[in-house]
Design a protein around this motif. Structure first.
Motif, PDB file in Angstrom:
ATOM      1  N   ARG A 145       1.040   5.107   1.054  1.00 41.56           N
ATOM      2  CA  ARG A 145       0.353   6.061   1.925  1.00 41.56           C
ATOM      3  C   ARG A 145       1.043   7.418   1.873  1.00 41.56           C
ATOM      4  O   ARG A 145       2.264   7.495   1.792  1.00 41.56           O
ATOM      5  CB  ARG A 145       0.360   5.567   3.367  1.00 41.56           C
ATOM      6  CG  ARG A 145      -0.361   4.251   3.542  1.00 41.56           C
ATOM      7  CD  ARG A 145      -1.348   4.339   4.685  1.00 41.56           C
ATOM      8  NE  ARG A 145      -2.107   3.115   4.788  1.00 41.56           N
ATOM      9  CZ  ARG A 145      -3.351   2.987   4.366  1.00 41.56           C
ATOM     10  NH1 ARG A 145      -3.970   3.988   3.847  1.00 41.56           N
ATOM     11  NH2 ARG A 145      -3.990   1.840   4.489  1.00 41.56           N
ATOM     12  N   THR A 203      -2.316   4.369  -3.304  1.00 41.06           N
ATOM     13  CA  THR A 203      -1.927   3.219  -4.115  1.00 41.06           C
ATOM     14  C   THR A 203      -2.450   3.337  -5.545  1.00 41.06           C
ATOM     15  O   THR A 203      -1.701   3.130  -6.509  1.00 41.06           O
ATOM     16  CB  THR A 203      -2.420   1.906  -3.471  1.00 41.06           C
ATOM     17  OG1 THR A 203      -1.997   1.887  -2.098  1.00 41.06           O
ATOM     18  CG2 THR A 203      -1.867   0.698  -4.195  1.00 41.06           C
ATOM     19  N   ASP A 259      -3.272   9.094   3.905  1.00 40.62           N
ATOM     20  CA  ASP A 259      -4.225   8.737   2.849  1.00 40.62           C
ATOM     21  C   ASP A 259      -3.640   7.649   1.954  1.00 40.62           C
ATOM     22  O   ASP A 259      -2.444   7.621   1.692  1.00 40.62           O
ATOM     23  CB  ASP A 259      -4.570   9.955   1.981  1.00 40.62           C
ATOM     24  CG  ASP A 259      -5.397  10.995   2.723  1.00 40.62           C
ATOM     25  OD1 ASP A 259      -5.953  10.671   3.789  1.00 40.62           O
ATOM     26  OD2 ASP A 259      -5.462  12.138   2.223  1.00 40.62           O
ATOM     27  N   ASP A 260      -4.515   6.779   1.449  1.00 35.88           N
ATOM     28  CA  ASP A 260      -4.102   5.707   0.553  1.00 35.88           C
ATOM     29  C   ASP A 260      -3.901   6.285  -0.851  1.00 35.88           C
ATOM     30  O   ASP A 260      -4.836   6.797  -1.461  1.00 35.88           O
ATOM     31  CB  ASP A 260      -5.168   4.605   0.532  1.00 35.88           C
ATOM     32  CG  ASP A 260      -4.733   3.370  -0.238  1.00 35.88           C
ATOM     33  OD1 ASP A 260      -3.756   3.441  -1.007  1.00 35.88           O
ATOM     34  OD2 ASP A 260      -5.374   2.317  -0.061  1.00 35.88           O
ATOM     35  N   VAL A 310       0.867  -1.163   0.000  1.00 38.54           N
ATOM     36  CA  VAL A 310       0.000   0.000   0.000  1.00 38.54           C
ATOM     37  C   VAL A 310       0.909   1.219   0.000  1.00 38.54           C
ATOM     38  O   VAL A 310       1.977   1.205   0.608  1.00 38.54           O
ATOM     39  CB  VAL A 310      -0.967   0.001   1.211  1.00 38.54           C
ATOM     40  CG1 VAL A 310      -0.208   0.105   2.526  1.00 38.54           C
ATOM     41  CG2 VAL A 310      -1.987   1.115   1.112  1.00 38.54           C
TER      42      VAL A 310
END
Length: 177
Positions: free
Chosen positions: A50, A59, A56-57, A48
């Motif tokens: 971040r 990806t 916050d993601d 992932v």
């Protein structure tokens, strides 16, 4: 890498993206490039990305950057008409169906590719050359299965859209003729 708790589930790597656009792999404690993130994707490594500040993601945006770089390279996968068609699906009724449809088609194509690779391991270079020049029943069978799966998914998508349309129309008291 295996989880210390279960011993079977891979640990999801965390990559932090800093405001200076640098990517930091917390697993290796080093800065990495998009090319190295691509290698993780190619290895099917769970990860992932971040935002280092907000958590916050990011990806999806990183994966889209990798696709953009690949498309800008020498051999793009998507034609301009395909890209334009994808853009047109945004905001349309079909948008919710298109993602799962494409995902299932890509998964089916991945399975065909894996089956071909498995069969190819048994072939000598001479056999492989002959296989590629002669119409192969195995190839037709694999592609036929893929086409059938794709057709089935499309029919399912159409049926679901029809049910949803009837529900919406029914909510307004409109019945189909």
């Amino acid at each position: 890498m295996q989880s210390k708790k279960s011993g079977s589930k891979p640990v999801q790597r965390v990559i932090k993206k800093y405001p200076n656009r640098r990517l930091y792999d917390t697993d290796t404690s080093t800065y990495i490039t998009l090319a190295e993130v691509k290698k993780l994707v190619m290895q099917s490594a769970p990860f992932v990305v971040r935002d280092a500040k907000t958590g916050d993601d990011l990806t999806r945006s990183i994966l889209l950057q990798i696709i953009l770089e690949e498309e800008a390279g020498g051999a793009p996968m998507f034609t301009e008409p395909v890209l334009a068609s994808i853009i047109r699906f945004y905001g349309q009724a079909m948008q919710g169906y298109m993602g799962p449809y494409l995902e299932k088609n890509i998964q089916a194509m991945t399975e065909v590719q894996a089956q071909l690779a498995e069969k190819a391991e048994e072939l000598t270079p001479e056999m492989w050359a002959r296989f590629m020049t002669v119409q192969s029943p195995m190839l037709h069978g694999l592609m036929g299965n893929y086409v059938e799966q794709s057709k089935s998914m499309f029919v399912q998508m159409q049926e679901q859209m029809q049910k949803n349309t009837e529900q919406v129309l029914g909510a307004f008291g409109i019945k189909r003729p």
